[in-house]
Motif scaffolding. Structure first.
Motif, PDB file in Angstrom:
ATOM      1  N   UNK A  53     119.042  90.957  33.479  1.00  0.00           N
ATOM      2  CA  UNK A  53     117.630  90.642  33.726  1.00  0.00           C
ATOM      3  C   UNK A  53     117.025  91.517  34.820  1.00  0.00           C
ATOM      4  N   UNK A  54     117.871  92.093  35.676  1.00  0.00           N
ATOM      5  CA  UNK A  54     117.368  92.956  36.750  1.00  0.00           C
ATOM      6  C   UNK A  54     116.984  94.344  36.251  1.00  0.00           C
ATOM      7  N   UNK A 107     116.197  94.625  24.175  1.00  0.00           N
ATOM      8  CA  UNK A 107     117.580  94.998  24.506  1.00  0.00           C
ATOM      9  C   UNK A 107     118.231  93.986  25.454  1.00  0.00           C
ATOM     10  N   UNK A 108     117.443  93.359  26.300  1.00  0.00           N
ATOM     11  CA  UNK A 108     118.013  92.346  27.187  1.00  0.00           C
ATOM     12  C   UNK A 108     118.473  91.125  26.394  1.00  0.00           C
ATOM     13  N   UNK A 140     126.596  88.544  35.087  1.00  0.00           N
ATOM     14  CA  UNK A 140     126.208  89.515  34.065  1.00  0.00           C
ATOM     15  C   UNK A 140     124.772  89.276  33.603  1.00  0.00           C
ATOM     16  N   UNK A 141     124.411  88.025  33.370  1.00  0.00           N
ATOM     17  CA  UNK A 141     123.038  87.733  32.957  1.00  0.00           C
ATOM     18  C   UNK A 141     122.041  88.165  34.025  1.00  0.00           C
ATOM     19  N   UNK A 142     122.418  87.997  35.279  1.00  0.00           N
ATOM     20  CA  UNK A 142     121.550  88.430  36.367  1.00  0.00           C
ATOM     21  C   UNK A 142     121.375  89.938  36.387  1.00  0.00           C
ATOM     22  N   UNK A 143     122.470  90.672  36.151  1.00  0.00           N
ATOM     23  CA  UNK A 143     122.397  92.132  36.102  1.00  0.00           C
ATOM     24  C   UNK A 143     121.513  92.600  34.951  1.00  0.00           C
ATOM     25  N   UNK A 191     122.594 102.204  36.592  1.00  0.00           N
ATOM     26  CA  UNK A 191     122.472 100.736  36.461  1.00  0.00           C
ATOM     27  C   UNK A 191     122.787 100.236  35.054  1.00  0.00           C
ATOM     28  N   UNK A 192     122.429 101.031  34.046  1.00  0.00           N
ATOM     29  CA  UNK A 192     122.697 100.645  32.658  1.00  0.00           C
ATOM     30  C   UNK A 192     124.192 100.751  32.348  1.00  0.00           C
TER      31      UNK A 192
END
Length: 247
Positions: free
Chosen positions: A133-134, A110-111, A128-131, A227-228
Motif C-alpha cells: 500500500x505504500x 497492481x496493488x 507485506x500489505x503495508x509495503x 521499492x518494487x
C-alpha cells in the motif's frame, strides 16, 4: 488433444488447426482462470501483438482458455539457438515499451493483484500489505510477467522483427510504469531472485549483464525500482507456493 507445452499451472494442447487450449491443472481456481481470460480480452483491445482469445472451456474437470496458436519459439529459445543478444534485448524492450505506452482502467490494480498473495495465515502478512500500500498508484498497462519466455517470435531472418506474440496474461494489471519494469528486471536477474546471493557462474553473469542492459535500455535505474523489487522478492515466494499448492 496433442500436448505441446507443460507449465507450472497449465498445459497447452492443440485444439484444432490454428488454435490451442491452455488447460489449467485440476483444482486450479476457476476465478483465476476467468481473470486471465478477461485480461486476455482486454489486451486484445489495446491493439497489442497478442493471440486472439476465443473463449473458455472445460475438459475433464479442468478449466481452459482457447487461444489463437502463436507460431514459432519463445524469445528465450531463439536466443539459446542463435546467441543473438542484440535481437533478444531490442525485441524484448521494444515490445515492452508498446505495452507500457497504454493507460488502462479495465484490468485489476497492481496493488489489488499483489495483495492476493498476502491472504490467509502467511507470516508477515501485515508487513507485506503495508509495503504494497505504500507504493505509488498508477494507470499504466502492465503485463505483470514480461520476460523472454513469454514472447513468441516467428523469425526466419535475424533482421525480421515481425510476427511477435506476447503470451500469458494471468498477472495483467494497471500500475506505475516502474512496477512492470521492476518485475521484468527481477524475473531476468538471477541475483535479485536469490536475494543477493553471489554466483560466479559464467551463464549467471551473462544473465546479470543482460538484466542490467535491459534496465539501461528502458532508461531506468536500480534505485528507481528498488521499492518494487523489495515487495516482489516477498510476493514471489508466496506466488510460487500458490502455484505448487503449498499455500
Amino acid at each position: 488433444m496433442e500436448l505441446i507445452g507443460i507449465g507450472n499451472t497449465a498445459d497447452v494442447y492443440v485444439w484444432k488447426e490454428g488454435y490451442v487450449c491452455k488447460l489449467f491443472h485440476k483444482g486450479y481456481p476457476e476465478n483465476a482462470v476467468k481473470r486471465e481470460y478477461e485480461n486476455a480480452k482486454a489486451m486484445q483491445n489495446y491493439n497489442l501483438p497478442v493471440p486472439s482469445c476465443m473463449g473458455m472451456v472445460k475438459e475433464e474437470n479442468r478449466c481452459g482458455i482457447l487461444y489463437e496458436r502463436a507460431e514459432g519459439v519463445t524469445l528465450l529459445e531463439y536466443y539459446q539457438r542463435t546467441g543473438d543478444a542484440s535481437v533478444l534485448l531490442e525485441t524484448l524492450c521494444s515490445v515492452h515499451e508498446r505495452i507500457l505506452g497504454h493507460h488502462a482502467d479495465d484490468v485489476p490494480d497492481y496493488k489489488e493483484f499483489l495483495s492476493l498473495f498476502a491472504q490467509g495465515k502467511n507470516a508477515g502478512k501485515e508487513e507485506l500489505l503495508g509495503l504494497i500500500q505504500s507504493l505509488p498508484d498508477g494507470n499504466t498497462l502492465c503485463h505483470g510477467d514480461f520476460h523472454p519466455g513469454n514472447v513468441m517470435i516467428n523469425k526466419k531472418e535475424a533482421e525480421d522483427h515481425s510476427d511477435i506474440r506476447v503470451i500469458d496474461f494471468m498477472n495483467v494489471c494497471h500500475g506505475p510504469r516502474l512496477y512492470d519494469i521492476a518485475r521484468t528486471y527481477y524475473l531476468i536477474h538471477p541475483v535479485e531472485r536469490e536475494e543477493g546471493k553471489k554466483n560466479t557462474d559464467e551463464a549467471v553473469q551473462a544473465m546479470q549483464a543482460f538484466a542490467d542492459a535491459y534496465l539501461d535500455r528502458m532508461k531506468t535505474t536500480k534505485e528507481e525500482i528498488a521499492p518494487y523489487v523489495e515487495v516482489l522478492q516477498k510476493v514471489r515466494k508466496l506466488e510460487l507456493g500458490m502455484a505448487d499448492g503449498t499455500k
